[in-house]
Structures are given as structure tokens and as C-alpha cells.
Design an enzyme around this catalytic site. Structure first.
Site, PDB file in Angstrom:
ATOM      1  N   VAL A 161      31.928  40.689  47.309  1.00 52.43           N
ATOM      2  CA  VAL A 161      31.409  39.863  46.218  1.00 52.43           C
ATOM      3  C   VAL A 161      32.255  40.003  44.957  1.00 52.43           C
ATOM      4  O   VAL A 161      31.817  39.670  43.871  1.00 52.43           O
ATOM      5  CB  VAL A 161      29.926  40.176  45.916  1.00 52.43           C
ATOM      6  CG1 VAL A 161      29.033  39.641  47.007  1.00 52.43           C
ATOM      7  CG2 VAL A 161      29.702  41.666  45.716  1.00 52.43           C
ATOM      8  N   CYS A 162      33.482  40.502  45.102  1.00 54.42           N
ATOM      9  CA  CYS A 162      34.399  40.600  43.972  1.00 54.42           C
ATOM     10  C   CYS A 162      35.447  39.504  44.104  1.00 54.42           C
ATOM     11  O   CYS A 162      36.064  39.348  45.159  1.00 54.42           O
ATOM     12  CB  CYS A 162      35.072  41.970  43.927  1.00 54.42           C
ATOM     13  SG  CYS A 162      36.021  42.201  42.421  1.00 54.42           S
ATOM     14  N   ILE A 163      35.643  38.730  43.027  1.00 58.36           N
ATOM     15  CA  ILE A 163      36.628  37.644  43.069  1.00 58.36           C
ATOM     16  C   ILE A 163      37.736  37.873  42.043  1.00 58.36           C
ATOM     17  O   ILE A 163      38.419  36.946  41.637  1.00 58.36           O
ATOM     18  CB  ILE A 163      35.948  36.268  42.858  1.00 58.36           C
ATOM     19  CG1 ILE A 163      35.089  36.262  41.592  1.00 58.36           C
ATOM     20  CG2 ILE A 163      35.127  35.891  44.083  1.00 58.36           C
ATOM     21  CD1 ILE A 163      34.528  34.887  41.248  1.00 58.36           C
ATOM     22  N   THR A 164      37.923  39.143  41.640  1.00 60.18           N
ATOM     23  CA  THR A 164      39.002  39.482  40.710  1.00 60.18           C
ATOM     24  C   THR A 164      40.345  38.957  41.213  1.00 60.18           C
ATOM     25  O   THR A 164      41.132  38.387  40.450  1.00 60.18           O
ATOM     26  CB  THR A 164      39.083  41.011  40.524  1.00 60.18           C
ATOM     27  OG1 THR A 164      37.853  41.481  39.981  1.00 60.18           O
ATOM     28  CG2 THR A 164      40.224  41.404  39.598  1.00 60.18           C
ATOM     29  N   LYS A 165      40.605  39.145  42.505  1.00 62.23           N
ATOM     30  CA  LYS A 165      41.899  38.726  43.071  1.00 62.23           C
ATOM     31  C   LYS A 165      42.099  37.225  42.942  1.00 62.23           C
ATOM     32  O   LYS A 165      43.233  36.752  42.788  1.00 62.23           O
ATOM     33  CB  LYS A 165      42.004  39.173  44.536  1.00 62.23           C
ATOM     34  CG  LYS A 165      40.863  38.714  45.437  1.00 62.23           C
ATOM     35  CD  LYS A 165      40.917  39.374  46.799  1.00 62.23           C
ATOM     36  CE  LYS A 165      39.697  39.033  47.654  1.00 62.23           C
ATOM     37  NZ  LYS A 165      38.475  39.722  47.177  1.00 62.23           N
TER      38      LYS A 165
END
Length: 325
Positions: free
Chosen positions: A173-177
């Protein structure tokens, strides 16, 4: 430089020396304490809450309480200590957090573990916070992160961190990339491997694990402890809303920098998803322990250190061989 992630790696078995996997010991010493598993649930609102933190501590599992109810942290520390349990909290790096550390010191409230929880932990603000905690609460075990480079690990260790957390945006659920173009998504296991070569203190591998076998792989490439979000989300005991879709139960799971956590659509680096309900958390922990015991038996040992020296092959995303939807 070899670049690989969890799906690219298969560990190679050694001769088994145990009669049963139950002979294999999955415990790990981390800081001043020893825990049943080298696994910690992510300090996220849909994974950890106070009730679960207390249960984990009572049952000899490590936990890190999230920092999104700041005013509850002092009562939480008092409650845990009153129950004879260890306190493990998170802090940020804003000015009020420096004051919070001083308040703990002046009140003689000393959490056993403090995690500095920042998306980009290789920063002056984190280094300053490490030094501040070590000045005012020298007996607290300080975990600092997150970083994705050997340089980051070295700088945080040199500032006084007792452990570092490795992983920039590899989580489900991380979209930093996607939002920034930066991160360890897709090469998290390589990043862990590189960071381990520079580390003198323990590393927590944070994010990107999709299966229980990934715990063994993390240990092989240098992790002392593994932080897991999605595998711990959506249990009966988990925080978060439960919904029913087409006769199946799901629970919400969202990232720590999502608009659902922040309450606003600004500087968003996390997303929300619904994960199919997984039943009892205790059952998952038992299965995790048994799978890790099996991993140790395949490594030819009786404890976690046997995993650190096994050979491996890089198979380039073929390990599921059509077994995955």
C-alpha cells in the site's frame, strides 16, 4: 551489482539434522529482549492498535505502536509498564516530538524501544532526533529509518541508532516509488543485502514480503527482524473496517502516508485496499512459526543463524511457475 527481489531468489537446501521441525528454534534476541519470532507487524493504523500491542507483548512477540495518536503515547507507556510489559513506541521528527522526548525523560517514563518512523530516514532531522533521544533517554533502544542505502545505515548507526529499518516504498500500500520515482520497490532484497554489508548493528527489513518464505530470505540477506504489513492485515483482531462483498468478508488496509491516514489529499504516498479476511491472527502466527521452523530444517540447522549461510540461486521471477493468480 546483482539486483534481485524476493520472487527472484530460491534458497538451496542443506542436509537436515533434525527429526522434526518442532526441534527448530525461531526465537531472536533484539535489543534487551528475546522474542518468539523475528517478525514485527508494521506500525500502521490498520495493523496495530493498543489491544494488539498488549497481546503481542504478553505473548513474547515484538511490536511497535504507531505514532498517529500522539496524545495516547504517555498513557500507553504507563499502561504497559503497570502491566509489567515492555513499551515500544514511534516518534516523528517535528519540533513537538523533541519536546515529547524531554517530557518522557522529566517524567522518568522510559520506553524500552523507540522507533523514529520517517519515510526518508537518511536525513539530518532523523540524525538530530537519534542524538536527542540518546541524550535524554540513553537506556531506550532506538530504531531509526527508513533507509535504502549503505550510507544511510552507516550515518544513522554513527549517530547512535541501535538498529536501522531498511525499505523505501516496497510495501503493497506504499506508492512512493510511483509518486516520486525513488525507492527499493522491486529490489528490496538487494537493498537489504547491500545495507547489511555496511551494518554493524541489527537491521529490520521493512516491506515487500508477500509470503512466509520471504522471512527466511530476509534473514539470509541480513535482517535480524522483519516488518510485515499486508500479511498481518485483515485478521479478526486487526483494526480497520470490515466489509462484505459478494458474500466474502474483507478488511481495509491503508498506508501510513495515505489520505485515509492523513485525513487529507496532500503529499499522499500511500493507498487504501481491501484485503480478504484471514481469520485469527494467532493461527497466522502459528503458521508463520511452523513455516520458519521448516525453513531452518531445510537450511540444515536448528536456529535462525543457519539461514544466514545457505546458498541461493537467482531465478528471475519464475519461482511461482504459474502457481499465482
Amino acid at each position: 551489482m546483482k539486483i534481485f527481489d524476493y520472487e527472484d531468489i530460491q534458497l538451496i537446501p542443506n542436509k537436515c539434522i533434525v527429526e522434526s521441525r518442532s526441534e527448530c528454534n525461531t526465537s531472536v534476541k533484539f535489543g534487551p529482549r528475546t522474542f518468539k519470532l523475528p517478525v514485527v507487524p508494521a506500525n500502521m493504523q490498520t495493523v496495530m492498535n493498543e489491544e494488539l500491542a498488549q497481546w503481542f507483548a504478553e505473548n513474547d512477540y515484538f511490536y511497535i505502536m504507531h505514532r498517529f495518536n500522539e496524545e495516547n503515547r504517555i498513557p500507553f507507556i504507563k499502561k504497559m509498564h503497570h502491566a509489567g510489559l515492555f513499551a515500544s513506541i514511534s516518534v516523528g521528527v517535528k519540533e513537538n516530538e523533541f519536546n515529547f522526548i524531554e517530557k518522557l525523560a522529566s517524567s522518568s517514563l522510559i520506553p524500552e524501544y523507540i522507533t523514529i518512523d520517517i519515510a526518508h530516514g537518511h536525513s539530518n532531522s532523523v540524525i538530530n532526533m537519534i542524538k536527542h533521544i540518546k541524550k535524554h533517554l540513553p537506556n531506550s533502544f532506538v530504531i531509526a529509518g527508513n533507509v535504502g542505502t549503505p550510507e544511510g545505515v552507516r550515518e544513522l548507526e554513527n549517530a547512535g541508532a541501535d538498529a536501522t529499518k531498511v525499505g523505501i516504498g516496497p510495501g503493497r500500500v506504499c506508492i512512493t516509488k510511483i509518486k516520486t520515482g525513488f525507492g527499493t520497490g522491486g529490489w528490496q532484497l538487494s537493498a537489504l543485502n547491500l545495507c547489511n554489508k555496511a551494518a554493524r548493528k541489527p537491521i529490520i527489513a521493512d516491506g515487500g514480503l508477500r509470503t512466509h518464505g520471504d522471512i527466511a530470505k530476509s534473514i539470509r540477506f541480513g535482517a535480524t527482524m522483519v516488518m510485515i504489513g499486508s500479511l498481518f492485515a485483515a485478521h479478526e483482531e486487526s483494526p480497520g473496517e470490515t466489509v462484505e462483498l459478494d458474500g466474502k468478508k474483507y478488511k481495509e488496509y491503508f498506508g501510513s502516508a495515505s489520505e485515509y491516514q492523513k485525513g487529507e489529499h496532500k503529499n499522499v504516498e500511500g493507498k487504501k485496499m481491501f484485503v480478504e479476511h484471514k481469520g485469527s491472527l494467532k493461527d497466522t502466527l502459528t503458521e508463520m512459526e511452523q513455516d520458519l521452523q521448516s525453513s531452518i530444517s531445510y537450511a540444515g540447522g536448528k536456529d535462525l543463524k543457519s539461514l544466514r549461510t545457505v546458498d541461493y540461486v537467482i531465478v528471475r521471477n519464475s519461482i511461482f511457475n504459474g502457481d499465482r493468480d
